[in-house]
Design a protein around this motif. Structure first.
Motif, mmCIF file in Angstrom:
data_model
loop_
_atom_site.group_PDB
_atom_site.id
_atom_site.type_symbol
_atom_site.label_atom_id
_atom_site.label_comp_id
_atom_site.label_asym_id
_atom_site.label_seq_id
_atom_site.Cartn_x
_atom_site.Cartn_y
_atom_site.Cartn_z
ATOM 1 N N ALA A 49 32.279 -55.053 -10.853
ATOM 2 C CA ALA A 49 32.042 -55.922 -9.702
ATOM 3 C C ALA A 49 33.090 -57.020 -9.595
ATOM 4 O O ALA A 49 33.155 -57.717 -8.580
ATOM 5 C CB ALA A 49 30.638 -56.543 -9.803
ATOM 6 N N ALA A 50 33.899 -57.195 -10.625
ATOM 7 C CA ALA A 50 34.884 -58.280 -10.645
ATOM 8 C C ALA A 50 35.956 -58.056 -9.589
ATOM 9 O O ALA A 50 36.460 -56.948 -9.428
ATOM 10 C CB ALA A 50 35.527 -58.376 -12.025
ATOM 11 N N ALA A 51 36.308 -59.123 -8.876
ATOM 12 C CA ALA A 51 37.353 -59.039 -7.853
ATOM 13 C C ALA A 51 37.712 -60.443 -7.391
ATOM 14 O O ALA A 51 36.934 -61.384 -7.565
ATOM 15 C CB ALA A 51 36.871 -58.212 -6.662
ATOM 16 N N LYS A 52 38.885 -60.565 -6.818
ATOM 17 C CA LYS A 52 39.249 -61.791 -6.108
ATOM 18 C C LYS A 52 38.844 -61.572 -4.658
ATOM 19 O O LYS A 52 39.364 -60.665 -3.994
ATOM 20 C CB LYS A 52 40.755 -62.057 -6.206
ATOM 21 N N LEU A 90 30.753 -47.529 -12.330
ATOM 22 C CA LEU A 90 30.534 -47.720 -10.895
ATOM 23 C C LEU A 90 31.473 -48.809 -10.405
ATOM 24 O O LEU A 90 31.428 -49.945 -10.888
ATOM 25 C CB LEU A 90 29.075 -48.092 -10.601
ATOM 26 N N PHE A 91 32.339 -48.460 -9.467
ATOM 27 C CA PHE A 91 33.327 -49.386 -8.894
ATOM 28 C C PHE A 91 32.847 -49.849 -7.529
ATOM 29 O O PHE A 91 32.521 -49.037 -6.660
ATOM 30 C CB PHE A 91 34.682 -48.696 -8.769
ATOM 31 N N LEU A 92 32.824 -51.173 -7.345
ATOM 32 C CA LEU A 92 32.425 -51.734 -6.057
ATOM 33 C C LEU A 92 33.661 -52.001 -5.217
ATOM 34 O O LEU A 92 34.469 -52.881 -5.528
ATOM 35 C CB LEU A 92 31.627 -53.020 -6.260
ATOM 36 N N ALA A 93 33.804 -51.244 -4.154
ATOM 37 C CA ALA A 93 34.888 -51.467 -3.199
ATOM 38 C C ALA A 93 34.369 -52.387 -2.101
ATOM 39 O O ALA A 93 33.687 -53.373 -2.384
ATOM 40 C CB ALA A 93 35.384 -50.134 -2.645
ATOM 41 N N ALA A 129 42.863 -48.351 -3.466
ATOM 42 C CA ALA A 129 43.468 -47.851 -4.707
ATOM 43 C C ALA A 129 42.409 -47.667 -5.788
ATOM 44 O O ALA A 129 42.446 -46.683 -6.548
ATOM 45 C CB ALA A 129 44.556 -48.809 -5.181
ATOM 46 N N GLY A 130 41.453 -48.602 -5.874
ATOM 47 C CA GLY A 130 40.381 -48.473 -6.859
ATOM 48 C C GLY A 130 39.506 -47.257 -6.609
ATOM 49 O O GLY A 130 39.131 -46.529 -7.546
ATOM 50 N N VAL A 131 39.170 -47.013 -5.339
ATOM 51 C CA VAL A 131 38.389 -45.828 -4.979
ATOM 52 C C VAL A 131 39.131 -44.560 -5.379
ATOM 53 O O VAL A 131 38.563 -43.623 -5.976
ATOM 54 C CB VAL A 131 38.093 -45.822 -3.461
ATOM 55 N N LYS A 132 40.431 -44.531 -5.084
ATOM 56 C CA LYS A 132 41.234 -43.341 -5.395
ATOM 57 C C LYS A 132 41.455 -43.178 -6.897
ATOM 58 O O LYS A 132 41.589 -42.053 -7.392
ATOM 59 C CB LYS A 132 42.564 -43.405 -4.643
ATOM 60 N N MET A 133 41.498 -44.286 -7.627
ATOM 61 C CA MET A 133 41.579 -44.185 -9.085
ATOM 62 C C MET A 133 40.338 -43.482 -9.640
ATOM 63 O O MET A 133 40.442 -42.563 -10.462
ATOM 64 C CB MET A 133 41.724 -45.566 -9.715
ATOM 65 N N CYS A 134 39.166 -43.910 -9.205
ATOM 66 C CA CYS A 134 37.928 -43.273 -9.674
ATOM 67 C C CYS A 134 37.934 -41.788 -9.335
ATOM 68 O O CYS A 134 37.632 -40.931 -10.189
ATOM 69 C CB CYS A 134 36.712 -43.953 -9.040
ATOM 70 N N GLU A 135 38.287 -41.489 -8.109
ATOM 71 C CA GLU A 135 38.303 -40.100 -7.649
ATOM 72 C C GLU A 135 39.252 -39.241 -8.487
ATOM 73 O O GLU A 135 38.909 -38.126 -8.910
ATOM 74 C CB GLU A 135 38.731 -40.084 -6.179
ATOM 75 N N ASN A 136 40.436 -39.759 -8.761
ATOM 76 C CA ASN A 136 41.445 -38.944 -9.436
ATOM 77 C C ASN A 136 41.309 -38.935 -10.952
ATOM 78 O O ASN A 136 41.720 -37.965 -11.599
ATOM 79 C CB ASN A 136 42.837 -39.395 -8.997
ATOM 80 N N TYR A 137 40.707 -39.979 -11.533
ATOM 81 C CA TYR A 137 40.376 -39.912 -12.956
ATOM 82 C C TYR A 137 39.271 -38.870 -13.174
ATOM 83 O O TYR A 137 39.243 -38.194 -14.209
ATOM 84 C CB TYR A 137 39.957 -41.273 -13.498
ATOM 85 N N MET A 149 30.907 -48.539 -1.258
ATOM 86 C CA MET A 149 31.436 -49.470 -0.270
ATOM 87 C C MET A 149 30.291 -50.300 0.303
ATOM 88 O O MET A 149 29.608 -49.867 1.238
ATOM 89 C CB MET A 149 32.155 -48.731 0.862
ATOM 90 N N PRO A 150 30.032 -51.474 -0.257
ATOM 91 C CA PRO A 150 28.965 -52.320 0.298
ATOM 92 C C PRO A 150 29.403 -52.952 1.617
ATOM 93 O O PRO A 150 30.591 -53.213 1.832
ATOM 94 C CB PRO A 150 28.768 -53.407 -0.767
ATOM 95 N N THR A 151 28.442 -53.212 2.466
ATOM 96 C CA THR A 151 28.701 -53.983 3.675
ATOM 97 C C THR A 151 28.794 -55.459 3.308
ATOM 98 O O THR A 151 28.853 -55.829 2.137
ATOM 99 C CB THR A 151 27.592 -53.729 4.712
ATOM 100 N N ASN A 152 28.824 -56.359 4.293
ATOM 101 C CA ASN A 152 28.900 -57.806 4.040
ATOM 102 C C ASN A 152 27.669 -58.260 3.261
ATOM 103 O O ASN A 152 26.530 -57.983 3.658
ATOM 104 C CB ASN A 152 28.959 -58.567 5.363
#
Length: 298
Positions: A49-52, A90-93, A129-137, A149-152
């Motif tokens: 969940a970490a992000a700027k 689980l990656f939060l985009a 890029a994070g979504v594609k990293m998960c997909e390709n790993y 992909m959460p909404t607001n």
């Protein structure tokens, strides 16, 4: 905000062996520090969940920072999760990764089908890029890394800084401060809001997001990213009316049309996650009322 909601949910479900670090304790942009953390702690499951993050002003002002820091956080955590055999990540985009003029409601397959909203393009590119990293790993290494992909979002521990916050907490603070100023001084000033008020947005309480993430961590192993939202939206003008009512502000509202609106509409198609057994439970007015009481009236 998201991390604390996930902790509340996990603790509520009886999990006690949680490995937690604040940004002051662990710099996720530091490759060596992240590698050491994974080596020492050996987490089995990771919620990334970490992000700027920030609103339209922050995104457009700190463009390089948003791109660099988010890429570094994701690269380090996802790669170390692979190297150390994490069972599931689980990656939060974010819903802002979709094209600016995407058909509505937005389906998961619309990703990369058009141009992004210019004001938050660096953040969106990092999240893509994070979504594609998960997909390709998953594809190359057989990892079980999923992305959402959460909404607001809004809820406890939100950011209320007017220079860096998102629209809902910014509106709450503006209406509250002008109301308090009027009660103190007797002078009624108008509340100035940005743009036309016409763009439409969808809002999800962060506790509902935590419920969705917990549900998916237990039940979903697919390689398709999933939208998380309510499936309902409203205009910023309508949102301001709800907040005005909750705060009890009776003065004038001025719309500054010289300020940007951002994306015209951003409503997620949530049929896929609904079909997997999850849907939201906290209605918008109920959720905002709860947030307002907890943050401003205590």
């Amino acid at each position: 905000m998201v991390g604390s909601a996930l902790v509340r949910k996990l603790e509520g479900e009886g999990f006690s062996n949680l490995v937690l670090r604040t940004s002051k304790e662990l710099d996720l942009t530091d490759q060596r520090a992240v590698a050491t953390f994974f080596e020492n702690e050996k987490p089995e499951y990771v919620f990334l969940a970490a992000a700027k993050v920030g609103g339209i002003v922050a995104n457009n002002t700190f463009r390089a920072d948003f791109l660099y820091e988010n890429l570094m956080i994701q690269n380090n955590v996802i790669h170390q999760s692979y190297l150390h055999g994490v069972k599931k990540l689980l990656f939060l985009a974010s819903s802002c990764i979709y094209p600016k003029m995407s058909p509505q409601p937005i389906k998961e397959e619309y990703l990369l089908s058009g141009k992004l909203e210019p004001t938050n393009e660096p953040y969106a590119i990092a999240k893509i890029a994070g979504v594609k990293m998960c997909e390709n790993y998953n594809l190359q290494y057989g990892c079980n890394f999923i992305s959402v992909m959460p909404t607001n979002l809004y809820g406890p521990n939100d950011n209320y800084d007017l220079n860096t916050s998102h629209v809902l907490p910014a509106l709450l603070r503006k209406f509250h401060e002008v109301k308090i100023d009027h009660e103190r001084t007797g002078h009624s000033k108008p509340v100035e809001l940005w743009g036309t008020g016409e763009p439409r947005r969808e809002f999800l309480h962060v506790d509902d997001l935590a419920e969705a993430c917990y549900h998916l961590m237990q039940t979903y192993d697919g390689n398709i990213s999933l939208n998380i939202g309510t499936g309902n939206d409203l205009s910023i003008k309508e949102l301001s009316g709800i907040i005005r009512k909750i705060v009890g502000f009776k003065g004038e509202v001025i719309w500054n049309r010289d300020k940007p609106d951002g994306t015209p509409r951003k409503l997620l198609d949530v049929s896929r996650i609904n079909s997997l057994g999850w849907s939201y439970s906290i209605e918008l007015e109920e959720g905002i009322t709860r947030v307002y009481k907890d943050h401003f009236l205590k």
